[in-house]
Motif scaffolding. Structure first.
Motif, mmCIF file in Angstrom:
data_model
loop_
_atom_site.group_PDB
_atom_site.id
_atom_site.type_symbol
_atom_site.label_atom_id
_atom_site.label_comp_id
_atom_site.label_asym_id
_atom_site.label_seq_id
_atom_site.Cartn_x
_atom_site.Cartn_y
_atom_site.Cartn_z
ATOM 1 N N ALA A 4 0.600 -1.208 -0.168
ATOM 2 C CA ALA A 4 0.217 -0.101 0.128
ATOM 3 C C ALA A 4 0.679 1.286 0.138
ATOM 4 N N LEU A 5 1.883 0.978 0.110
ATOM 5 C CA LEU A 5 3.521 2.757 -0.175
ATOM 6 C C LEU A 5 2.877 2.975 -1.628
ATOM 7 N N MET A 6 3.235 3.729 -0.906
ATOM 8 C CA MET A 6 3.226 4.970 -2.799
ATOM 9 C C MET A 6 4.339 4.768 -3.327
ATOM 10 N N PHE A 7 5.837 4.648 -2.131
ATOM 11 C CA PHE A 7 6.701 4.260 -3.160
ATOM 12 C C PHE A 7 7.699 3.223 -2.462
ATOM 13 N N HIS A 8 7.059 1.986 -3.044
ATOM 14 C CA HIS A 8 7.626 0.681 -2.632
ATOM 15 C C HIS A 8 8.934 0.835 -3.394
ATOM 16 N N PRO A 9 9.865 -0.575 -2.528
ATOM 17 C CA PRO A 9 10.824 -0.509 -3.226
ATOM 18 C C PRO A 9 11.610 -0.552 -5.140
ATOM 19 N N ASP A 10 10.130 -1.701 -5.325
ATOM 20 C CA ASP A 10 10.447 -2.218 -6.618
ATOM 21 C C ASP A 10 9.138 -1.539 -7.495
ATOM 22 N N GLY A 11 8.670 -0.597 -7.008
ATOM 23 C CA GLY A 11 7.639 0.445 -7.420
ATOM 24 C C GLY A 11 8.301 1.710 -8.499
ATOM 25 N N PRO A 12 6.965 2.321 -9.126
ATOM 26 C CA PRO A 12 7.919 3.849 -9.800
ATOM 27 C C PRO A 12 8.094 4.276 -9.002
ATOM 28 N N THR A 13 9.872 5.447 -9.027
ATOM 29 C CA THR A 13 10.096 6.345 -8.155
ATOM 30 C C THR A 13 8.833 8.001 -8.686
ATOM 31 N N VAL A 38 3.602 -3.069 -7.360
ATOM 32 C CA VAL A 38 3.443 -3.262 -6.455
ATOM 33 C C VAL A 38 3.648 -1.223 -6.281
ATOM 34 N N THR A 39 2.234 -1.188 -6.546
ATOM 35 C CA THR A 39 1.467 0.189 -6.622
ATOM 36 C C THR A 39 0.423 0.360 -5.735
ATOM 37 N N PRO A 40 -0.082 1.729 -4.755
ATOM 38 C CA PRO A 40 -1.679 1.521 -4.477
ATOM 39 C C PRO A 40 -2.264 2.137 -5.879
ATOM 40 N N PHE A 41 -1.674 1.956 -6.751
ATOM 41 C CA PHE A 41 -3.509 1.849 -8.175
ATOM 42 C C PHE A 41 -4.117 0.578 -8.218
ATOM 43 N N ARG A 42 -3.117 -0.379 -7.945
ATOM 44 C CA ARG A 42 -3.440 -2.248 -7.939
ATOM 45 C C ARG A 42 -4.514 -2.373 -6.937
ATOM 46 N N THR A 43 -5.962 -2.979 -8.084
ATOM 47 C CA THR A 43 -7.387 -3.733 -6.470
ATOM 48 C C THR A 43 -6.515 -3.926 -5.955
#
Length: 180
Positions: A4-13, A38-43
């Protein structure tokens, strides 16, 4: 694995999200696709599971369409042979990895290339991609691809409290969608 993190280590910067947000809708999702899961945009999986439980217990579809399927998260829960539809090539590429037993189609949700073939159409968190003047066209397109007695399962979230950072992220996202 979803966070649920906005900036997951594997996600977009932040800069990747900014570039995505300033691109056209289709190009933006092509850019986001490799890291979208790995973003909060995924359901969230919990919402997908509850929805799938409802679908199988109450609706019992033989064939379903997941509209604006993104990376194919819901496709994993739908009957084999179902179809995922998205306008983004990048999202469909990601969906091929996540939902290998399903068909994938690149098309606009407003101009569906199907006529009365599905028992169920699902759509998760995509309302922000359509301006209010397109809502009637979206519903008409969905209706045209449903068999008589078919169902439309549309899941969308409520706007977070104005005091939360999520509110401002959602407002920024919706503003970018409308500008595009």
């Amino acid at each position: 694995a979803q966070a649920a993190l906005m900036f997951h280590p594997d996600g977009p910067t932040f800069w990747e999200l900014a570039r995505q947000g300033l691109s056209s809708t289709t190009r933006g999702y092509d850019l986001l696709a490799p890291k979208c899961d790995v973003t909060p945009f995924r359901t969230p999986d919990g919402i997908l599971k509850i929805s799938a439980d409802y679908v199988y217990e109450s609706l019992k579809p033989r064939l379903a369409l997941d509209l604006c399927c993104g990376t194919g998260a819901m496709l994993e829960w739908l009957p084999s042979g179902s179809v995922g539809l998205d306008v983004s090539r990048g999202m469909l590429t990601a969906a091929r990895r996540n939902a290998q037993d399903q068909s994938l189609v690149r098309a606009s949700a407003l101009q569906l290339p199907f006529l009365a073939v599905f028992d169920l159409v699902t759509c998760f968190s995509a309302l922000g991609h359509f301006v209010p003047s397109e809502h009637a066209q979206l519903v008409a397109a969905v209706r045209s691809c449903l068999r008589p007695g078919g169902h439309f399962l549309f899941i969308t979230g409520s706007m977070p409290s104005a005091a939360s950072p999520g509110y401002w992220v959602a407002r920024g996202f919706n503003a970018a969608m409308h500008v595009r």
